[in-house]
Structures are given as C-alpha cells and as structure tokens.
Design a protein around this motif. Structure first.
Motif, PDB file in Angstrom:
ATOM      1  N   VAL A  72       1.004  -1.327  -0.080  1.00  0.00           N
ATOM      2  CA  VAL A  72      -0.050   0.003  -0.043  1.00  0.00           C
ATOM      3  C   VAL A  72       0.801   1.431   0.028  1.00  0.00           C
ATOM      4  CG1 VAL A  72      -2.114  -1.152   1.093  1.00  0.00           C
ATOM      5  CG2 VAL A  72      -0.212   0.080   2.548  1.00  0.00           C
ATOM      6  N   GLY A  73       2.128   0.990  -0.213  1.00  0.00           N
ATOM      7  CA  GLY A  73       3.044   2.367  -0.434  1.00  0.00           C
ATOM      8  C   GLY A  73       3.471   2.764   0.920  1.00  0.00           C
ATOM      9  N   ARG A  74       3.459   2.031   1.926  1.00  0.00           N
ATOM     10  CA  ARG A  74       3.880   2.449   3.101  1.00  0.00           C
ATOM     11  C   ARG A  74       5.368   1.823   3.752  1.00  0.00           C
ATOM     12  NH1 ARG A  74      -0.982   4.159   6.903  1.00  0.00           N
ATOM     13  NH2 ARG A  74       0.673   5.429   7.878  1.00  0.00           N
ATOM     14  N   GLY A  75       5.889   1.263   2.869  1.00  0.00           N
ATOM     15  CA  GLY A  75       7.194   0.461   3.113  1.00  0.00           C
ATOM     16  C   GLY A  75       8.539   1.035   3.049  1.00  0.00           C
ATOM     17  N   GLY A  76       8.780   2.190   3.168  1.00  0.00           N
ATOM     18  CA  GLY A  76       9.936   2.826   3.209  1.00  0.00           C
ATOM     19  C   GLY A  76      10.856   2.401   4.376  1.00  0.00           C
ATOM     20  N   ARG A  77      12.128   2.330   3.941  1.00  0.00           N
ATOM     21  CA  ARG A  77      13.227   1.798   4.932  1.00  0.00           C
ATOM     22  C   ARG A  77      13.585   2.570   5.604  1.00  0.00           C
ATOM     23  NH1 ARG A  77      17.716  -0.822   1.810  1.00  0.00           N
ATOM     24  NH2 ARG A  77      17.445   0.773   0.559  1.00  0.00           N
ATOM     25  N   LEU A  78      14.085   2.373   6.820  1.00  0.00           N
ATOM     26  CA  LEU A  78      14.966   3.236   7.820  1.00  0.00           C
ATOM     27  C   LEU A  78      16.316   2.969   7.917  1.00  0.00           C
ATOM     28  CD1 LEU A  78      13.877   5.747   9.462  1.00  0.00           C
ATOM     29  CD2 LEU A  78      13.590   4.220  11.625  1.00  0.00           C
ATOM     30  N   LEU A  79      17.271   3.801   7.591  1.00  0.00           N
ATOM     31  CA  LEU A  79      18.642   3.492   7.646  1.00  0.00           C
ATOM     32  C   LEU A  79      19.353   4.584   8.546  1.00  0.00           C
ATOM     33  CD1 LEU A  79      19.056   3.557   3.863  1.00  0.00           C
ATOM     34  CD2 LEU A  79      18.706   1.494   5.226  1.00  0.00           C
ATOM     35  N   ALA A  80      20.408   3.640   9.064  1.00  0.00           N
ATOM     36  CA  ALA A  80      21.284   4.219  10.237  1.00  0.00           C
ATOM     37  C   ALA A  80      22.182   5.262   9.438  1.00  0.00           C
ATOM     38  CB  ALA A  80      22.346   3.354  10.697  1.00  0.00           C
ATOM     39  N   ALA A  81      22.650   6.133  10.295  1.00  0.00           N
ATOM     40  CA  ALA A  81      23.622   7.294   9.562  1.00  0.00           C
ATOM     41  C   ALA A  81      24.539   7.170   8.509  1.00  0.00           C
ATOM     42  CB  ALA A  81      24.301   8.125  10.801  1.00  0.00           C
ATOM     43  N   VAL A  88      15.112  -1.310  12.152  1.00  0.00           N
ATOM     44  CA  VAL A  88      13.586  -1.673  12.314  1.00  0.00           C
ATOM     45  C   VAL A  88      12.663  -0.405  11.985  1.00  0.00           C
ATOM     46  CG1 VAL A  88      11.425  -2.513  13.772  1.00  0.00           C
ATOM     47  CG2 VAL A  88      13.586  -3.732  13.682  1.00  0.00           C
ATOM     48  N   PRO A  89      12.147  -0.587  10.862  1.00  0.00           N
ATOM     49  CA  PRO A  89      11.481   0.814  10.804  1.00  0.00           C
ATOM     50  C   PRO A  89      10.184   1.342  11.665  1.00  0.00           C
ATOM     51  CG  PRO A  89      11.072  -0.813   8.958  1.00  0.00           C
ATOM     52  CD  PRO A  89      11.633  -1.526  10.092  1.00  0.00           C
ATOM     53  N   LEU A  90       9.970   2.720  11.843  1.00  0.00           N
ATOM     54  CA  LEU A  90       8.952   3.144  12.467  1.00  0.00           C
ATOM     55  C   LEU A  90       8.021   3.699  11.650  1.00  0.00           C
ATOM     56  CD1 LEU A  90      11.052   5.082  15.544  1.00  0.00           C
ATOM     57  CD2 LEU A  90      10.156   2.811  15.480  1.00  0.00           C
ATOM     58  N   ASP A 195      12.427  -6.866  26.671  1.00  0.00           N
ATOM     59  CA  ASP A 195      13.284  -8.268  26.405  1.00  0.00           C
ATOM     60  C   ASP A 195      14.585  -7.839  25.549  1.00  0.00           C
ATOM     61  OD1 ASP A 195      14.280 -10.428  25.272  1.00  0.00           O
ATOM     62  OD2 ASP A 195      12.134 -11.600  24.880  1.00  0.00           O
ATOM     63  N   PRO A 196      15.733  -8.198  26.085  1.00  0.00           N
ATOM     64  CA  PRO A 196      16.928  -7.622  25.394  1.00  0.00           C
ATOM     65  C   PRO A 196      17.110  -8.395  23.877  1.00  0.00           C
ATOM     66  CG  PRO A 196      17.469  -9.259  27.242  1.00  0.00           C
ATOM     67  CD  PRO A 196      16.004  -8.904  27.276  1.00  0.00           C
ATOM     68  N   ALA A 197      16.522  -9.710  23.639  1.00  0.00           N
ATOM     69  CA  ALA A 197      16.497 -10.173  22.454  1.00  0.00           C
ATOM     70  C   ALA A 197      15.793  -9.610  21.487  1.00  0.00           C
ATOM     71  CB  ALA A 197      16.162 -11.589  22.496  1.00  0.00           C
ATOM     72  N   GLU A 198      14.440  -9.218  21.968  1.00  0.00           N
ATOM     73  CA  GLU A 198      13.696  -8.268  21.184  1.00  0.00           C
ATOM     74  C   GLU A 198      14.432  -6.676  20.858  1.00  0.00           C
ATOM     75  OE1 GLU A 198      11.085  -8.939  19.541  1.00  0.00           O
ATOM     76  OE2 GLU A 198      11.273 -11.048  20.239  1.00  0.00           O
ATOM     77  N   ARG A 199      15.075  -6.192  21.830  1.00  0.00           N
ATOM     78  CA  ARG A 199      15.587  -5.102  21.691  1.00  0.00           C
ATOM     79  C   ARG A 199      16.765  -5.022  20.907  1.00  0.00           C
ATOM     80  NH1 ARG A 199      17.512  -0.960  20.592  1.00  0.00           N
ATOM     81  NH2 ARG A 199      18.007   0.929  21.549  1.00  0.00           N
ATOM     82  N   TYR A 200      17.463  -6.244  20.562  1.00  0.00           N
ATOM     83  CA  TYR A 200      18.454  -6.227  19.605  1.00  0.00           C
ATOM     84  C   TYR A 200      18.240  -6.162  18.190  1.00  0.00           C
ATOM     85  CZ  TYR A 200      22.661  -8.622  17.588  1.00  0.00           C
ATOM     86  OH  TYR A 200      23.771  -9.186  16.922  1.00  0.00           O
ATOM     87  N   HIS A 201      16.846  -6.599  18.029  1.00  0.00           N
ATOM     88  CA  HIS A 201      16.655  -6.360  16.544  1.00  0.00           C
ATOM     89  C   HIS A 201      16.451  -4.872  16.092  1.00  0.00           C
ATOM     90  CE1 HIS A 201      16.033 -10.554  16.398  1.00  0.00           C
ATOM     91  NE2 HIS A 201      15.138 -10.644  17.219  1.00  0.00           N
ATOM     92  N   TYR A 202      16.494  -3.709  16.885  1.00  0.00           N
ATOM     93  CA  TYR A 202      16.157  -2.725  16.524  1.00  0.00           C
ATOM     94  C   TYR A 202      17.448  -2.067  16.459  1.00  0.00           C
ATOM     95  CZ  TYR A 202      11.589  -2.431  18.447  1.00  0.00           C
ATOM     96  OH  TYR A 202      10.112  -2.692  18.652  1.00  0.00           O
TER      97      TYR A 202
END
Length: 320
Positions: A72-81, A88-90, A195-202
C-alpha cells in the motif's frame, strides 16, 4: 486524530490485534444472542464499543506492518547514519484519541478481578486462541504502546518521517539515530517488557559499535510530586509504589514469591489496572526484569535500589 509512532513488528502486532478482536467479538456475540443480561457487560465492552474502536485502530495499524506495508505504499526503509545499516522501521499511524482512550479503558476492565464472571468467561472460554492472562497482558501493552507520551526524540522522528513520506527510504542523521535508539528502548519496554533479545533487533549492534553509553534511568515520567518506592514484606512479597509526600500512593503493584520451596523461586508480577501506568512510567524496571530474569526477591530489591527507589518501612516495623 492523533499520530502515534509504532514499530513495524511484522506479523506480531497484527496477530495480537486479531486475537483481541476475537475476544471482543465473543462478548458482542453473547450480547446479540441474549446470553448475557442487559448491563452485565461493563463499559466499554458493552454495546460493541470497544470492539468497534479496536477495529478502527486495527485498520490503521495493519497496513503499516510487515508485508502489507509496501503493497500500500508504506514500506519505506529506515537506515542508520552510515546509510548501510537497516533499522527496524518506525511507522506513523493516525488514530482517534477517543479510540485510544476506549482501548485503555477496555484493558483496565479486562485486568480487573472484580469486573464480573462474564468478563472472566470471555477471557477463558472465548474465541481467542491466546490464554486469558496473555490477552490481558497484550491488551495492556497495546494500550500503553498507543498511549506512550510524546518526547522530544519521538517528535523529532515523527517530523523526519512525515517530511519524507511513507514510501521513501530515510537515512537518519547521527542525532536522529540517537533519538531512534532512545525511542525504541521505550517502545520495546512497552511491547516486549524490555526483552533484550527483542531490543537487539532494533539495532543495538549499531549502538554498541558507535560506543554509545547506556543512559541513566529516567524517573521523570512518574506522577508529579511522587517518587519511586518499595516495601519488602518478609518473606515473600515486594510492593512497588509511586509514593506521594503524604505517604499515599498514585499506584502500586506487587511482586510475589509463589514457589513451593522445592527448587529455586517463582516470582509473579501482579499489576492490576490501577497500576497499568507503571508500564509507561518506569519502563527501565520492567526492562531490567526481562533482561536479568531475577529468581529471588533480593534480586528485585537490588534492581529497585539501582533505579533509586526508596525503601519504605511500615509503621511499627523495622528494616529487613
């Protein structure tokens, strides 16, 4: 409408929304078929109010999650500096504040032990596949996620994402990436209890590689005029409280040792609806529980001391 900032959790968030819809649909069907008396269902479960609020919110969230977003056109990626590390996109989601308030009220009712037999029966015997305890927890976490107070960091990220548009890739600046790290720590505390495992994915790997230090616990979200406190009831209970100067409490919840004494200990965190605000006001505490997995109340007490909590002594009592 209110704009909230949510992580793209793939199918996880959508699955929970579907399960909560099954639960609320259970009450709606019982009501329409006359299986419950008029007024037996407490507000906002009665009259499909919570169900319809959830359906409106779900329709806005689902299109931002996982494989649905790019369709639906809302799949923009979020990249580090550095422009190479994908985070993980917001996603920006517009929801009605009235619906958010309704879902928060529904979460309080579902978690209220005095809400009535029909509420308990729906949780235990309804159409949802999740357990009753799981549904109560997820309802509270969804309400906390949607109601998470805006910060300078989240406002900065909202502005950056809004300027780019939902389909465009966004490369964060170093300052925006720092804001991202702090924001996703708060979001993870709400949705995954830190949860640190979940936090790792960000993107914790990126944070560690750049040498960013862990920030000190932030207690500024506590109700005005209160401080974090706890009371140890020997041998098997700790009360955690936001205490006012007069000794009363804005909220309190309990951590109890429910072991049978055979091996180790079994700790249970018991949060009723009056204390749901604690999930948003002391996220570092719940994050520490998830990462350290304490087995003993002494370990819980050490976590509280690390966060600057004051140990209260009951009148006529003495320190342990």
């Amino acid at each position: 409408m209110t704009t909230v900032l949510l992580p793209d959790l793939g199918d996880d968030l959508v699955h929970v929304l579907n399960e909560l819809e099954k639960l609320l649909l259970t009450y709606a069907i019982w009501e329409s078929e006359g299986d419950v008396e008029v007024g037996e269902l407490p507000a906002p479960l009665e009259g499909r109010v919570a169900l319809e609020a959830l359906q409106r919110v779900s329709s806005m969230i689902a299109v931002t999650q996982g494989r649905r977003a790019p369709v639906v056109g809302r799949g923009g990626r979020l990249l580090a500096a550095d422009g190479r590390y994908e985070l993980v996109p917001l996603r920006l989601v517009d929801v009605a504040q009235a619906d958010v308030d309704t879902l928060a009220a529904a979460a309080r009712v579902l978690g209220d032990p005095d809400a009535g037999d029909v509420v308990r029966e729906g949780l235990e015997e309804g159409r949802a596949d999740m357990s009753g305890a799981g549904l109560v927890l997820r309802a509270a976490q969804l309400a906390a996620l949607l109601g998470l107070a805006a910060t300078d960091d989240s406002k900065l990220l909202c502005g950056r994402l809004a300027a780019a548009g939902p389909a465009d890739d966004v490369v964060l600046t170093a300052g925006q990436q720092d804001a991202y790290q702090r924001t996703v720590t708060r979001l993870n505390a709400m949705w995954a209890l830190g949860d640190p495992a979940e936090r790792y994915h960000y993107g914790d790997r990126g944070a560690a590689a750049h040498g960013r230090e862990r920030t000190e616990p932030d207690m500024s979200a506590l109700p005005a005029g209160t401080h974090l406190a706890y009371r140890r009831r020997v041998p098997n209970m700790v009360h955690v409280m936001a205490t006012r100067p007069d000794g009363s409490h804005a909220w309190q919840f309990t951590i109890a040792d429910e072991s049978d004494g055979s091996f180790g200990e079994s700790l249970a965190v018991k949060v009723t609806w009056e204390a749901y605000a604690a999930f948003t006001q002391i996220p570092d505490f719940f994050a520490a529980l998830a990462s350290r997995r304490p087995m003993f109340l002494d370990e819980v007490e050490m976590i509280l001391k690390t966060l600057g909590a004051v140990k209260e002594i009951p009148k006529g009592g003495r320190a342990r």
